[in-house]
Design a protein around this motif. Structure first.
Motif, mmCIF file in Angstrom:
data_model
loop_
_atom_site.group_PDB
_atom_site.id
_atom_site.type_symbol
_atom_site.label_atom_id
_atom_site.label_comp_id
_atom_site.label_asym_id
_atom_site.label_seq_id
_atom_site.Cartn_x
_atom_site.Cartn_y
_atom_site.Cartn_z
ATOM 1 N N LYS A 173 -3.685 -1.616 -11.710
ATOM 2 C CA LYS A 173 -2.408 -1.369 -12.382
ATOM 3 C C LYS A 173 -1.342 -0.982 -11.370
ATOM 4 O O LYS A 173 -0.186 -1.428 -11.462
ATOM 5 C CB LYS A 173 -2.578 -0.258 -13.425
ATOM 6 N N ALA A 174 -1.724 -0.163 -10.370
ATOM 7 C CA ALA A 174 -0.772 0.250 -9.346
ATOM 8 C C ALA A 174 -0.315 -0.941 -8.502
ATOM 9 O O ALA A 174 0.851 -1.007 -8.095
ATOM 10 C CB ALA A 174 -1.392 1.315 -8.450
ATOM 11 N N ARG A 175 -1.225 -1.874 -8.251
ATOM 12 C CA ARG A 175 -0.855 -3.063 -7.479
ATOM 13 C C ARG A 175 0.200 -3.874 -8.237
ATOM 14 O O ARG A 175 1.199 -4.309 -7.650
ATOM 15 C CB ARG A 175 -2.090 -3.917 -7.207
ATOM 16 N N THR A 176 -0.018 -4.072 -9.531
ATOM 17 C CA THR A 176 0.951 -4.819 -10.340
ATOM 18 C C THR A 176 2.297 -4.118 -10.349
ATOM 19 O O THR A 176 3.353 -4.742 -10.200
ATOM 20 C CB THR A 176 0.427 -4.976 -11.774
ATOM 21 N N LEU A 177 2.266 -2.790 -10.520
ATOM 22 C CA LEU A 177 3.499 -2.008 -10.523
ATOM 23 C C LEU A 177 4.211 -2.115 -9.177
ATOM 24 O O LEU A 177 5.435 -2.303 -9.122
ATOM 25 C CB LEU A 177 3.174 -0.542 -10.829
ATOM 26 N N GLU B 255 0.818 -1.214 0.000
ATOM 27 C CA GLU B 255 0.000 0.000 0.000
ATOM 28 C C GLU B 255 0.852 1.264 0.000
ATOM 29 O O GLU B 255 0.500 2.266 -0.622
ATOM 30 C CB GLU B 255 -0.946 -0.021 1.197
ATOM 31 N N ASN B 256 1.993 1.217 0.702
ATOM 32 C CA ASN B 256 2.905 2.355 0.687
ATOM 33 C C ASN B 256 3.410 2.633 -0.725
ATOM 34 O O ASN B 256 3.504 3.790 -1.145
ATOM 35 C CB ASN B 256 4.093 2.103 1.623
ATOM 36 N N VAL B 257 3.730 1.590 -1.460
ATOM 37 C CA VAL B 257 4.267 1.762 -2.811
ATOM 38 C C VAL B 257 3.169 2.165 -3.801
ATOM 39 O O VAL B 257 3.403 2.940 -4.726
ATOM 40 C CB VAL B 257 4.982 0.478 -3.270
ATOM 41 N N MET B 258 1.977 1.676 -3.595
ATOM 42 C CA MET B 258 0.858 1.986 -4.491
ATOM 43 C C MET B 258 0.383 3.429 -4.377
ATOM 44 O O MET B 258 -0.186 3.985 -5.330
ATOM 45 C CB MET B 258 -0.342 1.073 -4.192
ATOM 46 N N LEU B 259 0.589 4.030 -3.219
ATOM 47 C CA LEU B 259 -0.067 5.299 -2.910
ATOM 48 C C LEU B 259 0.234 6.402 -3.918
ATOM 49 O O LEU B 259 -0.681 7.090 -4.397
ATOM 50 C CB LEU B 259 0.339 5.747 -1.503
ATOM 51 N N GLY B 260 1.505 6.591 -4.253
ATOM 52 C CA GLY B 260 1.877 7.653 -5.177
ATOM 53 C C GLY B 260 1.256 7.497 -6.561
ATOM 54 O O GLY B 260 0.630 8.434 -7.075
ATOM 55 N N PRO B 261 1.414 6.343 -7.187
ATOM 56 C CA PRO B 261 0.802 6.164 -8.512
ATOM 57 C C PRO B 261 -0.711 6.374 -8.515
ATOM 58 O O PRO B 261 -1.257 6.933 -9.475
ATOM 59 C CB PRO B 261 1.165 4.715 -8.865
ATOM 60 N N LYS C 131 -2.947 9.145 -10.733
ATOM 61 C CA LYS C 131 -4.322 8.711 -11.025
ATOM 62 C C LYS C 131 -4.363 7.345 -11.723
ATOM 63 O O LYS C 131 -5.227 7.084 -12.553
ATOM 64 C CB LYS C 131 -5.051 9.757 -11.875
ATOM 65 N N MET C 132 -3.441 6.499 -11.352
ATOM 66 C CA MET C 132 -3.393 5.151 -11.908
ATOM 67 C C MET C 132 -4.473 4.285 -11.266
ATOM 68 O O MET C 132 -4.824 4.495 -10.094
ATOM 69 C CB MET C 132 -2.007 4.551 -11.652
ATOM 70 N N SER C 133 -5.030 3.351 -12.000
ATOM 71 C CA SER C 133 -6.015 2.448 -11.421
ATOM 72 C C SER C 133 -5.360 1.591 -10.342
ATOM 73 O O SER C 133 -4.149 1.320 -10.386
ATOM 74 C CB SER C 133 -6.608 1.537 -12.492
ATOM 75 N N LYS C 134 -6.144 1.165 -9.361
ATOM 76 C CA LYS C 134 -5.576 0.381 -8.269
ATOM 77 C C LYS C 134 -5.027 -0.957 -8.752
ATOM 78 O O LYS C 134 -4.002 -1.421 -8.250
ATOM 79 C CB LYS C 134 -6.635 0.168 -7.184
#
Length: 269
Positions: free
Chosen positions: A141-145, A125-131, A136-139
């Motif tokens: 896509k952000a999770r995969t990233l 969740e810490n890494v996903m937050l910025g994207p 405005k990245m989808s959750k």
């Protein structure tokens, strides 16, 4: 520009792309002038390590590049964009708005000494937050990233772990993954191993070393001289708010020309 011994030959002259251009940066806190006209250029893929005694201005300079601190004068450009300012319709440089500065910062990753993770969020969740919040990245896509970036720093088995359950080295690697998830043009590291126990310093330096080998442009404040010798293309010696010497690791560490550099290195080598 010449290369360091360990990282191969770099492009000379006009073939290199300028990522950082800091010109005559000055910063005072009250009556104390901390930066006294610091200028530095960094090209794409270059690693510059800043060394020098505590209080010499290294961290303040990093914070001015990212505009965490507003310089009193001077100009900072990153990836061709003014940081903290913009040109008005008449071509005059004026202060940027808070929203504009936030957008400018999106190209710059900053890794702090003390991690600055959100304690109530997992590593993922810490890494996903910025994207998600900034880009405005989808959750999905952000999770995969985020999983990809955590895997890159060796933490694929810690994605659902909270910061309190991580070692200092693991927290710092999450912080690095968080910055990388924003696809920055530049990474800034402010003494990334100073808060770590000696036995975990190596795991963080390995990640930074891998980023250097992958061509990430970086400015690193560090007292790890062996690491600087191996990874840096250039080393800049700070003293009393100025860069007093700059060159390849071999030049600065083995054949320093300035008395202040020689005195500093005599205490740390």
């Amino acid at each position: 520009m010449t290369s360091s011994d360990s990282r191969g030959t770099r492009m000379e002259g006009g073939g290199a792309t300028l990522i950082v251009q800091a010109t005559e940066v000055r910063k005072s806190f009250g009556t104390q002038e901390v930066l006294k006209g610091v200028s530095l250029e960094v090209t794409r893929g270059e690693v510059v390590v800043l060394i020098g005694p505590s209080g010499s201005g290294k961290t303040t300079f990093l914070r001015c590049i990212n505009h965490f601190e507003k310089p009193n004068s001077g100009v900072v450009q990153v990836n061709g964009h003014l940081i903290g300012s913009k040109l008005d319709r008449n071509g005059r440089r004026v202060d940027a708005s808070a929203r504009e500065i936030a957008k400018q910062r999106a190209e710059i990753g900053f890794v702090f000494q003390h991690f600055n993770l959100f304690p109530n969020r997992t590593a993922l969740e810490n890494v996903m937050l910025g994207p998600v919040k900034v880009q405005k990245m989808s959750k999905d896509k952000a999770r995969t990233l985020a999983i990809d970036q955590l895997t890159k720093v060796g933490l694929s088995n810690k994605i659902d772990t909270y910061p309190a359950q991580l070692s200092g080295g693991q927290k710092q690697r999450v912080a690095i993954a968080r910055s990388l998830a924003m696809s920055p043009a530049l990474m800034l590291f402010d003494e990334p191993t100073s808060a770590l126990d000696p036995e975990v310093i190596g795991e963080v330096l390995t990640v930074i070393r891998d980023l250097a080998n992958d061509g990430m442009t970086m400015i690193v404040v560090s007292h790890e001289i062996g690491f600087a010798r191996e990874v840096a293309d250039r080393v800049a010696m700070f003293d009393d708010g100025q860069i007093v010497e700059i060159g390849t690791p071999r030049q600065v560490f083995d054949n320093p020309t300035q008395a202040r550099t020689k005195a500093f290195l005599s205490k740390v080598l």
